[in-house]
Write a protein that holds these residues in place. Structure first.
Motif, PDB file in Angstrom:
ATOM      1  N   HIS A 190       0.814  -1.205   0.135  1.00 35.95           N
ATOM      2  CA  HIS A 190      -0.001   0.110   0.382  1.00 35.95           C
ATOM      3  C   HIS A 190       0.393   1.011   0.016  1.00 35.95           C
ATOM      4  O   HIS A 190       1.981   1.601   1.099  1.00 35.95           O
ATOM      5  CB  HIS A 190      -1.270   0.322   1.079  1.00 35.95           C
ATOM      6  N   LEU A 191       0.636   1.960  -1.023  1.00 35.41           N
ATOM      7  CA  LEU A 191       1.684   3.407  -1.231  1.00 35.41           C
ATOM      8  C   LEU A 191       1.765   3.736  -0.189  1.00 35.41           C
ATOM      9  O   LEU A 191       0.647   4.885   0.372  1.00 35.41           O
ATOM     10  CB  LEU A 191       1.595   3.509  -2.848  1.00 35.41           C
ATOM     11  N   GLY A 192       2.685   4.621   0.417  1.00 39.94           N
ATOM     12  CA  GLY A 192       2.336   5.996   1.318  1.00 39.94           C
ATOM     13  C   GLY A 192       2.659   5.636   2.664  1.00 39.94           C
ATOM     14  O   GLY A 192       3.220   4.527   2.636  1.00 39.94           O
ATOM     15  N   PRO A 193       2.459   6.622   3.637  1.00 38.16           N
ATOM     16  CA  PRO A 193       2.427   8.058   3.607  1.00 38.16           C
ATOM     17  C   PRO A 193       3.668   8.681   3.368  1.00 38.16           C
ATOM     18  O   PRO A 193       3.328   9.973   2.297  1.00 38.16           O
ATOM     19  CB  PRO A 193       2.814   8.971   5.090  1.00 38.16           C
ATOM     20  N   ARG A 194       4.835   8.146   2.443  1.00 38.24           N
ATOM     21  CA  ARG A 194       6.345   8.867   1.996  1.00 38.24           C
ATOM     22  C   ARG A 194       6.436   9.511   0.801  1.00 38.24           C
ATOM     23  O   ARG A 194       7.532   9.499   0.331  1.00 38.24           O
ATOM     24  CB  ARG A 194       7.483   8.890   3.060  1.00 38.24           C
ATOM     25  N   LEU A 195       5.802   8.321  -0.526  1.00 37.88           N
ATOM     26  CA  LEU A 195       5.821   8.126  -1.729  1.00 37.88           C
ATOM     27  C   LEU A 195       6.900   9.635  -2.280  1.00 37.88           C
ATOM     28  O   LEU A 195       6.828   9.260  -3.036  1.00 37.88           O
ATOM     29  CB  LEU A 195       4.205   7.512  -2.518  1.00 37.88           C
ATOM     30  N   ASP A 196       5.867  10.730  -1.778  1.00 39.68           N
ATOM     31  CA  ASP A 196       5.820  12.269  -2.459  1.00 39.68           C
ATOM     32  C   ASP A 196       7.519  12.139  -2.685  1.00 39.68           C
ATOM     33  O   ASP A 196       8.372  13.234  -2.757  1.00 39.68           O
ATOM     34  CB  ASP A 196       5.208  12.980  -2.359  1.00 39.68           C
ATOM     35  N   VAL A 227       3.209   0.512   2.750  1.00 37.36           N
ATOM     36  CA  VAL A 227       2.867  -0.919   3.770  1.00 37.36           C
ATOM     37  C   VAL A 227       2.293  -1.403   2.965  1.00 37.36           C
ATOM     38  O   VAL A 227       1.399  -1.908   2.333  1.00 37.36           O
ATOM     39  CB  VAL A 227       2.295  -0.148   4.794  1.00 37.36           C
ATOM     40  N   LEU A 253      -2.183   4.381  -4.409  1.00 35.22           N
ATOM     41  CA  LEU A 253      -3.041   5.595  -2.725  1.00 35.22           C
ATOM     42  C   LEU A 253      -3.762   5.902  -3.389  1.00 35.22           C
ATOM     43  O   LEU A 253      -4.377   6.202  -4.809  1.00 35.22           O
ATOM     44  CB  LEU A 253      -2.407   7.681  -3.125  1.00 35.22           C
ATOM     45  N   PRO A 254      -4.426   5.939  -2.262  1.00 35.14           N
ATOM     46  CA  PRO A 254      -6.304   6.149  -2.042  1.00 35.14           C
ATOM     47  C   PRO A 254      -6.324   7.603  -2.294  1.00 35.14           C
ATOM     48  O   PRO A 254      -5.504   7.905  -2.482  1.00 35.14           O
ATOM     49  CB  PRO A 254      -6.889   5.324  -0.385  1.00 35.14           C
ATOM     50  N   TRP A 278      -8.361   8.947  -0.666  1.00 32.30           N
ATOM     51  CA  TRP A 278      -8.893   9.743  -0.030  1.00 32.30           C
ATOM     52  C   TRP A 278      -7.687  10.846  -0.015  1.00 32.30           C
ATOM     53  O   TRP A 278      -7.033  12.245   0.867  1.00 32.30           O
ATOM     54  CB  TRP A 278      -9.530   9.950   1.168  1.00 32.30           C
ATOM     55  N   SER A 279      -6.209  10.557  -0.313  1.00 32.58           N
ATOM     56  CA  SER A 279      -4.967  11.231   0.033  1.00 32.58           C
ATOM     57  C   SER A 279      -5.054  11.997  -0.850  1.00 32.58           C
ATOM     58  O   SER A 279      -3.792  12.794  -0.726  1.00 32.58           O
ATOM     59  CB  SER A 279      -3.980  10.140  -0.288  1.00 32.58           C
ATOM     60  N   MET A 299       2.425  15.003  -8.791  1.00 30.52           N
ATOM     61  CA  MET A 299       2.893  14.338  -6.993  1.00 30.52           C
ATOM     62  C   MET A 299       3.754  15.953  -5.913  1.00 30.52           C
ATOM     63  O   MET A 299       4.798  15.975  -6.357  1.00 30.52           O
ATOM     64  CB  MET A 299       3.607  13.539  -6.965  1.00 30.52           C
ATOM     65  N   SER A 300       3.793  15.885  -4.748  1.00 33.03           N
ATOM     66  CA  SER A 300       3.394  16.971  -4.153  1.00 33.03           C
ATOM     67  C   SER A 300       5.217  17.101  -3.799  1.00 33.03           C
ATOM     68  O   SER A 300       5.439  15.415  -3.718  1.00 33.03           O
ATOM     69  CB  SER A 300       3.308  17.427  -3.174  1.00 33.03           C
ATOM     70  N   ALA A 318      -3.545  14.111   5.473  1.00 32.94           N
ATOM     71  CA  ALA A 318      -3.485  13.308   5.915  1.00 32.94           C
ATOM     72  C   ALA A 318      -3.037  12.141   4.596  1.00 32.94           C
ATOM     73  O   ALA A 318      -3.076  11.836   3.945  1.00 32.94           O
ATOM     74  CB  ALA A 318      -5.564  12.441   5.667  1.00 32.94           C
ATOM     75  N   LEU A 319      -2.071  11.241   5.662  1.00 32.67           N
ATOM     76  CA  LEU A 319      -1.476  10.350   4.383  1.00 32.67           C
ATOM     77  C   LEU A 319      -1.353   8.706   4.668  1.00 32.67           C
ATOM     78  O   LEU A 319      -1.780   7.968   5.988  1.00 32.67           O
ATOM     79  CB  LEU A 319       0.183  10.558   4.288  1.00 32.67           C
ATOM     80  N   PRO A 320      -2.142   8.488   3.857  1.00 28.83           N
ATOM     81  CA  PRO A 320      -2.311   6.605   4.370  1.00 28.83           C
ATOM     82  C   PRO A 320      -1.102   6.087   4.374  1.00 28.83           C
ATOM     83  O   PRO A 320      -0.092   6.262   4.315  1.00 28.83           O
ATOM     84  CB  PRO A 320      -2.924   6.135   2.394  1.00 28.83           C
ATOM     85  N   SER A 321      -1.489   5.266   5.860  1.00 30.07           N
ATOM     86  CA  SER A 321      -0.126   4.705   6.204  1.00 30.07           C
ATOM     87  C   SER A 321      -0.556   3.116   6.946  1.00 30.07           C
ATOM     88  O   SER A 321      -0.469   2.558   7.593  1.00 30.07           O
ATOM     89  CB  SER A 321       0.651   5.340   7.816  1.00 30.07           C
ATOM     90  N   GLY A 322      -0.324   2.379   4.855  1.00 29.16           N
ATOM     91  CA  GLY A 322      -0.964   0.980   5.192  1.00 29.16           C
ATOM     92  C   GLY A 322      -2.613   0.869   5.308  1.00 29.16           C
ATOM     93  O   GLY A 322      -3.437   1.783   5.064  1.00 29.16           O
TER      94      GLY A 322
END
Lengths: 294, 218
Positions: free
Chosen positions: A180-186, A264, A289-290, A292-293, B1-2, B15-19
């Motif tokens: 699951h990509l993120g939180p700091r993919l950017d 993750v 990424l979902p 909502w992000s 992408m920022s 809000a960033l996805p964390s899994g």
């Protein structure tokens, strides 16, 4: 009180239950059984509440003796099981008579076997758990030859007359993990994101309950000099230190970290990671990424 | 992408996805993160948020173990920055002796005399921003930017329990002996107070606790 005695502790044998959820804000790692599904199933087959404390071995198994009659289930990584030298079944309830010796041999595949005793193990607990945490030092120390651990009373419900589902799904030379990509993919370059989807990483020897250190194509950051301030980390996080070689965090992972997490993996992959030997190849199947992000 | 790494000073939340069951709320600043953490705690106490762990970081709060991260992500900006001073923690006093082995080095970095370090360090009202590194180790925020201190070039392999240290604009007290790279300026007289598994909570300096250092002579 009845107890078990460790006659051979092997490379690393620890006490593990469900761990210490809810204390991460005090820098207390979650810890607990690394391969949750195997730990849970071993307990169920031993007739225990699923959260009971078991032994978790590492590669070379362990040998124990009990001071009362007890039902034992050896599950997780498949291995030879003997009682007083006679072959017994892996993955199903074994009656261990007081004083007899049970040996769980070296893992034939995978890394971690679970020894669930009816009544569960009751070493000293702290913060609600009996689990050994290698990172924080909380919980009982890793077991040594001669250690004894109290056994709880046998549960009212007899062990289930079932056996380990075959084939055991927990191991392979090459794992594919949904990431699951993120939180700091950017924080990473577009090439790094593309590499994630096509690269192959190898589990190195420098891997343990804290995490798997992986070796493969380096994942480059947009700004190699930028420093991330410490932030909370979840189990299954793929953290990328400055050298670009990722760490896949396991049960005893630190609660916060200062390197970016690119993605993750979920609970199934965390369990598979707990059984991945050095040399195992890992591929990632990135989950976008979902919505909502964005 | 920022690719931005720091946000505006206030009012900036992401809000960033964390899994599959986690949301990392990036608040941009430490102050906003602490307000967000207090707001999340209040919602949890009031039954409006079901999460396994709330983990504050330097400028973030991780919400871990939520069934529907998308609902949290959609919901939070409306309430997450409403600071409520009432839920701030009590003030804990930490008796210390300013006798650390890096006292002179820190004084030189700060451009002051070694005997002035105690006065500067103990004059600050700190707040435990977050815990990390080892159970009960709190990152205490409050040191002015002009006293920002680099870590030691080479970490010590063993720092005694009770050592009071500075790094960046944080100060902290080691609850137990461990390796460490922060600069040591003082010693807490009774460090066993920092972590006690038989106490609820086990950590003395839980996030949100306000902290003052008080000079004692041994």
């Amino acid at each position: 009180m009845s107890h078990i005695e460790i006659l051979r502790s092997g490379a690393l044998t620890t006490c593990q239950d469900g761990g210490r959820p809810g204390w991460a804000h005090l820098a207390v790692p979650r810890s607990g059984a690394a391969d949750r599904p195997s730990w849970r199933l071993a307990n169920q087959l031993a007739g225990n509440a699923t959260a009971a404390c078991t032994l978790e071995t590492t590669l070379t198994g362990c040998t124990v003796r009990a001071t009362r009659d007890v039902t034992v289930v050896v599950g997780g990584a498949p291995c030879a099981v003997t009682v007083d030298g006679r072959p017994e079944s892996w993955g199903q309830p074994v009656k261990l008579v007081a004083g007899s010796v049970l040996d769980a041999g070296a893992a034939e595949v995978g890394v971690r076997s679970y020894l669930a005793f009816s009544g569960g193990l009751h070493p000293k607990s702290n913060l609600g758990s009996h689990s050994t945490c290698l990172l924080s030092g909380l919980g009982p120390a890793p077991l040594k030859d001669g250690d004894t651990i109290p056994l709880g009373p046998s549960p009212a419900h007899p062990p289930l007359p079932t056996q380990w589902p075959a084939p055991w799904a927990g191991v392979s030379d090459e794992l594919v993990m949904k990431l699951h990509l993120g939180p700091r993919l950017d924080w990473f370059t577009a090439e790094a994101a593309a590499e994630l989807a096509r690269g192959v990483w190898t589990v190195t020897e420098h891997s343990n309950r804290i995490g798997l250190r992986l070796e493969g194509p380096p994942l480059q950051r947009v700004d190699p000099d930028a420093e991330l301030e410490s932030e909370g980390i979840v189990a299954g996080a793929l953290q990328v230190p400055s050298n670009g070689q990722p760490i896949l965090f396991g049960a005893d992972h630190p609660t916060t970290g200062g390197y970016p997490v690119i993605g993750v993996v979920g609970p199934d992959s965390q369990a598979a990671a707990a059984q991945a030997r050095p040399g195992t190849r890992i591929r990632f199947a990135p989950v976008p990424l979902p919505h909502w992000s964005e | 992408m920022s690719t931005s790494k720091t946000g505006p000073a206030t009012g900036w939340l992401r809000a960033l996805p964390s899994g599959p069951r986690g949301v990392l709320i990036d608040c941009g600043t430490g102050e906003a993160a602490r307000a967000c953490y207090r707001a999340l705690q209040a919602r949890r106490v009031n039954g409006l948020l079901d999460a396994t762990d709330l983990v504050p970081g330097a400028t973030t709060v991780l919400v871990d173990g939520v069934d529907e991260p998308e609902l949290l992500a959609a919901d939070f900006p409306e309430w997450a920055l409403n600071d409520d001073a009432e839920v701030r923690g009590e003030t804990v006093e930490i008796p210390v002796c300013y006798d650390g082995p890096d006292l002179a080095a820190v004084a030189a970095l700060w451009g002051v005399e070694p005997e002035e370090v105690a006065g500067i360090h103990s004059a600050v009202d700190y707040e435990s921003a977050f815990c990390g590194f080892t159970p009960g180790f709190a990152y205490l925020e409050g040191l002015p930017e002009r006293y920002r201190t680099p870590r030691r070039d080479s970490p010590r392999t063993s720092v005694p329990a009770g050592s009071v240290a500075v790094a960046g604009t944080y100060t902290g007290v080691y609850p137990r002996s461990s390796p460490g790279g922060w600069q040591l300026i003082a010693t807490m007289t009774n460090p066993t107070r920092l972590w006690n598994e038989h106490r609820e909570p086990a950590a003395l300096l839980v996030p949100g606790t306000r902290v003052r250092f008080v000079t004692v002579t041994i």
